[in-house]
Design an enzyme around this catalytic site. Structure first.
Site, PDB file in Angstrom:
ATOM      1  N   HIS A 125       0.868  -1.179   0.000  1.00  0.00           N
ATOM      2  CA  HIS A 125       0.000   0.000   0.000  1.00  0.00           C
ATOM      3  C   HIS A 125       0.904   1.227   0.000  1.00  0.00           C
ATOM      4  O   HIS A 125       2.018   1.201   0.508  1.00  0.00           O
ATOM      5  CB  HIS A 125      -0.856  -0.041   1.271  1.00  0.00           C
ATOM      6  CG  HIS A 125      -1.901   1.029   1.360  1.00  0.00           C
ATOM      7  ND1 HIS A 125      -1.606   2.333   1.694  1.00  0.00           N
ATOM      8  CD2 HIS A 125      -3.250   0.980   1.198  1.00  0.00           C
ATOM      9  CE1 HIS A 125      -2.726   3.042   1.725  1.00  0.00           C
ATOM     10  NE2 HIS A 125      -3.731   2.254   1.420  1.00  0.00           N
ATOM     11  N   ASP A 199       3.229  -3.853   8.341  1.00  0.00           N
ATOM     12  CA  ASP A 199       2.041  -3.020   8.170  1.00  0.00           C
ATOM     13  C   ASP A 199       0.836  -3.908   8.461  1.00  0.00           C
ATOM     14  O   ASP A 199       0.449  -4.737   7.647  1.00  0.00           O
ATOM     15  CB  ASP A 199       2.000  -2.475   6.744  1.00  0.00           C
ATOM     16  CG  ASP A 199       0.706  -1.724   6.417  1.00  0.00           C
ATOM     17  OD1 ASP A 199      -0.205  -1.684   7.268  1.00  0.00           O
ATOM     18  OD2 ASP A 199       0.616  -1.188   5.299  1.00  0.00           O
ATOM     19  N   GLN A 202      -4.258  -4.352   7.253  1.00  0.00           N
ATOM     20  CA  GLN A 202      -5.182  -5.347   6.722  1.00  0.00           C
ATOM     21  C   GLN A 202      -5.128  -6.664   7.479  1.00  0.00           C
ATOM     22  O   GLN A 202      -6.088  -7.438   7.457  1.00  0.00           O
ATOM     23  CB  GLN A 202      -4.896  -5.609   5.241  1.00  0.00           C
ATOM     24  CG  GLN A 202      -5.298  -4.491   4.314  1.00  0.00           C
ATOM     25  CD  GLN A 202      -6.783  -4.192   4.343  1.00  0.00           C
ATOM     26  OE1 GLN A 202      -7.604  -5.054   4.654  1.00  0.00           O
ATOM     27  NE2 GLN A 202      -7.142  -2.963   4.024  1.00  0.00           N
ATOM     28  N   LYS A 225      -9.737   0.648  10.359  1.00  0.00           N
ATOM     29  CA  LYS A 225      -9.865  -0.674   9.748  1.00  0.00           C
ATOM     30  C   LYS A 225     -10.154  -1.748  10.792  1.00  0.00           C
ATOM     31  O   LYS A 225     -10.505  -2.874  10.445  1.00  0.00           O
ATOM     32  CB  LYS A 225      -8.598  -1.020   8.964  1.00  0.00           C
ATOM     33  CG  LYS A 225      -8.333  -0.094   7.777  1.00  0.00           C
ATOM     34  CD  LYS A 225      -7.174  -0.584   6.962  1.00  0.00           C
ATOM     35  CE  LYS A 225      -6.728   0.450   5.928  1.00  0.00           C
ATOM     36  NZ  LYS A 225      -7.749   0.729   4.914  1.00  0.00           N
ATOM     37  N   CYS A 367      -4.907   2.411  -3.704  1.00  0.00           N
ATOM     38  CA  CYS A 367      -3.677   2.991  -3.140  1.00  0.00           C
ATOM     39  C   CYS A 367      -2.529   1.993  -3.170  1.00  0.00           C
ATOM     40  O   CYS A 367      -1.730   1.907  -2.232  1.00  0.00           O
ATOM     41  CB  CYS A 367      -3.922   3.497  -1.714  1.00  0.00           C
ATOM     42  SG  CYS A 367      -5.043   4.894  -1.611  1.00  0.00           S
TER      43      CYS A 367
END
Length: 452
Positions: A125, A199, A202, A225, A367
Site C-alpha cells: 500500500h 504493516d 489489513q 480498519k 492505493c
C-alpha cells in the site's frame, strides 16, 4: 466444508456493528439494509465500540495536562488504552506503543527513526511505500515473483547484496489478501542484521498477531480498519530507535524542558505525541482490541474463510469475472477479494451495485498502484472485503447484483440510467433522498488518486 455447502448454508455475522440497522435508498424507491463489503478501506464501528465512546464522552477532558478530576480520569483511561493496544499485538515488556492518527502516520513516524536503508516489496500500500521513498537513507524496492518461494529468494538476494536497517512488509495485501510468511521474512532479515516492520492495517482486523511470538520488531495499524473509526492508530515496537529519533510532532507534551533556544525532549511515547492526544480514538481502538481478543481465534478464522470461499466460489461461476491473485503458492488469504468484470468499467459496476442493490464495494487501484499495474489491472478493479460484521446474505446479494448488472448491460439498460462525468460514474438522474443528517447538502462525487 465443501463449496456446495457454502453456497446454501447461512453464515451469521460474528459481532454486531453500529451500522447494522442502517438502511439506504435504492433507485427503484426501496430502502434496504446496507451491505458493507468495503471494510478493507474503512470498517464500521463495532456496536460495543460505539457504546464505549458514548460511555466515556461525558468524562472527556485534557490528557496529561491537569489536576482536575475529569483530567485525571481521562489521563488514566488514555494510558490504560495504550496498555490494552500493546497487549493486543503481543508487545514485549520493553516495547513502546505510540498513539498515531492512522497507519500512514505510524509508518511516517517510523521512517523518521530508521537509521539506515529500508527494503520493501512492490506489493505495498502507498502508506508503506511513499514514506520510505522520502527517507534520506534510501530504499530498495523488490519486484515480487509469481511465487512466495521466488519472492523470498529475491528478498534474500537483496539482503545479502547490500546492508539494510529494516525490512518493511504488509501483513496482508489490501488488494488480494495474500501475505508472505512472516516467520520466514523475520528469519531472513534478522540473519542479515535488519529489523522487520509489519504493516498490520489489513492483517489485524482478520487474524491474531503477536510481536513477541513472531519476533517482529514493529507493527502499525489503524482504528478505522479495526472497527474503531475514531481517528487514531498505533505504532508498537522496539524503543531504542524511537527514543533516539527527532520528535515526530514537536509541541506541548513532547518535552521535559523548554527555553527560547532549545528543548529537552521526553522519551517515547510522549516524544512523538505532541499536542492534545486523541483520547476517544485511543479508547475506541482499545475497545475493539478487547472485543477481538475475546473471540475464539479458530471460530474467527473459520467464519471469515467460509465467507471468502463462498464469495470466491460464486464469482467463479460468473464467466465474465476474473479474480486477481498475487502468489500461486500463498497461504489462505484474509477476507479481501479483488476482481474484474470483463468489458465493464469498475466504477460503473460499483455505482450500479450501490444504486440498485445497496452494496458498498471499492473500485479503483486501492492505493497500491505498483501492484495493480503488475497484476495487469491498469484500468482498476473491484474489491469486496468480508469481516466480523459480514453474513452470507451480504455475499449472496453481491453475487446476485453482479449477475443483474450483466443482464442489464446485455439488455442495453445501463446507458439510460448512468453517465460518466469528469472520470466518475453516476446516475443520470438520482431520485434517492438524502438521509436526515445536518450539514449534508448532496452526495459526494470526488475523484481520488487511489480510485483512478
Amino acid at each position: 466444508m465443501s463449496l456446495s455447502t457454502l453456497a446454501t448454508e447461512p453464515i451469521e455475522a460474528l459481532l454486531p456493528l453500529a451500522s447494522d440497522e442502517t438502511l439506504v435508498p435504492l433507485l427503484d424507491g426501496r430502502w434496504v439494509r446496507y451491505a458493507n463489503l468495503d471494510g478493507a478501506a474503512s470498517a464500521p464501528a463495532l456496536a460495543s465500540v460505539a457504546a464505549r465512546i458514548a460511555e466515556v464522552t461525558p468524562w472527556y477532558s485534557s490528557v496529561h495536562r491537569g489536576a482536575g478530576y475529569l483530567s485525571q480520569v481521562s489521563t488514566a483511561l488514555y494510558e490504560e488504552a495504550r496498555r490494552t493496544i500493546a497487549a493486543f499485538v503481543g508487545a514485549r515488556e520493553s516495547d513502546v506503543a505510540v498513539i498515531t492518527r492512522n497507519t500512514t502516520d505510524a509508518v511516517n513516524l517510523l521512517a523518521s527513526a530508521v537509521p539506515g536503508r529500508t527494503l520493501v516489496l512492490d506489493v505495498e500500500h502507498h502508506a508503506n511505500l511513499l514514506p520510505w521513498q522520502r527517507s534520506p537513507h534510501g530504499v530498495t524496492v523488490v519486484t515480487g515473483e509469481a511465487t512466495v518461494t521466488g519472492t523470498l529468494a529475491r528478498l534474500e538476494a537483496e539482503l545479502v547484496g547490500r546492508p539494510h536497517a529494516l525490512v518493511a512488509l504488509t501483513g496482508a495485501s489490501n488488494v488480494t489478501g495474500e501475505s508472505l510468511p512472516i516467520d520466514r521474512v523475520v528469519a531472513l532479515a534478522h540473519e542479515h542484521g535488519a529489523r522487520v516492520f509489519v504493516d498490520g492495517a489489513q492483517l489485524l482486523p482478520h487474524r491474531r498477531f503477536s510481536l513477541a511470538s513472531t519476533d517482529v520488531d514493529y507493527v502499525a495499524f489503524s482504528g478505522h480498519k479495526l472497527y474503531a473509526p475514531y481517528g487514531a492508530g498505533a505504532l508498537v515496537g522496539r524503543r531504542d530507535w524511537l527514543d533516539e529519533a527527532p520528535a515526530y510532532l514537536a509541541g506541548g507534551g513532547s518535552v521535559q524542558r523548554v527555553t527560547v533556544q532549545e528543548a529537552t525532549w521526553s522519551p517515547a511515547p510522549a516524544r512523538h505525541e505532541g499536542g492534545t492526544p486523541n483520547l476517544l480514538g485511543a479508547l475506541a481502538i482499545a475497545s475493539a482490541c478487547e472485543a477481538l481478543t475475546a473471540l475464539d481465534p479458530v471460530v474467527w478464522e473459520e467464519h471469515e474463510q467460509a465467507l471468502r470461499q463462498r464469495l470466491v466460489a460464486g464469482l467463479a461461476e460468473i464467466p465474465e469475472v476474473t479474480i486477481a491473485t498475487l502468489w500461486e503458492d500463498s497461504a489462505p488469504p484474509v477476507g479481501v477479494v479483488t476482481f474484474t468484470v470483463e468489458g465493464a468499467d469498475a466504477g460503473l459496476v460499483a455505482t450500479y451495485l450501490s444504486a440498485e442493490h445497496g452494496i458498498g464495494v471499492r473500485d479503483g487501484k486501492f492505493c497500491a498502484h505498483p501492484l495493480v499495474t503488475r497484476l495487469g489491472l491498469v484500468e482498476g478493479a473491484l474489491r469486496a472485503s468480508v469481516g466480523l460484521g459480514t453474513g452470507s446474505e451480504d455475499v449472496d446479494r453481491l453475487l446476485a447484483g453482479l449477475r443483474a448488472f450483466l443482464a442489464a448491460r446485455a439488455a442495453g439498460e445501463l446507458e439510460q440510467r448512468y453517465r460518466l462525468a469528469d472520470g466518475l460514474w453516476g446516475l443520470a438522474e438520482d431520485p434517492r433522498p438524502l438521509p436526515r443528517i445536518a450539514g449534508l447538502a448532496e452526495l459526494a462525487r470526488t475523484a481520488s488518486s487511489c480510485r483512478g
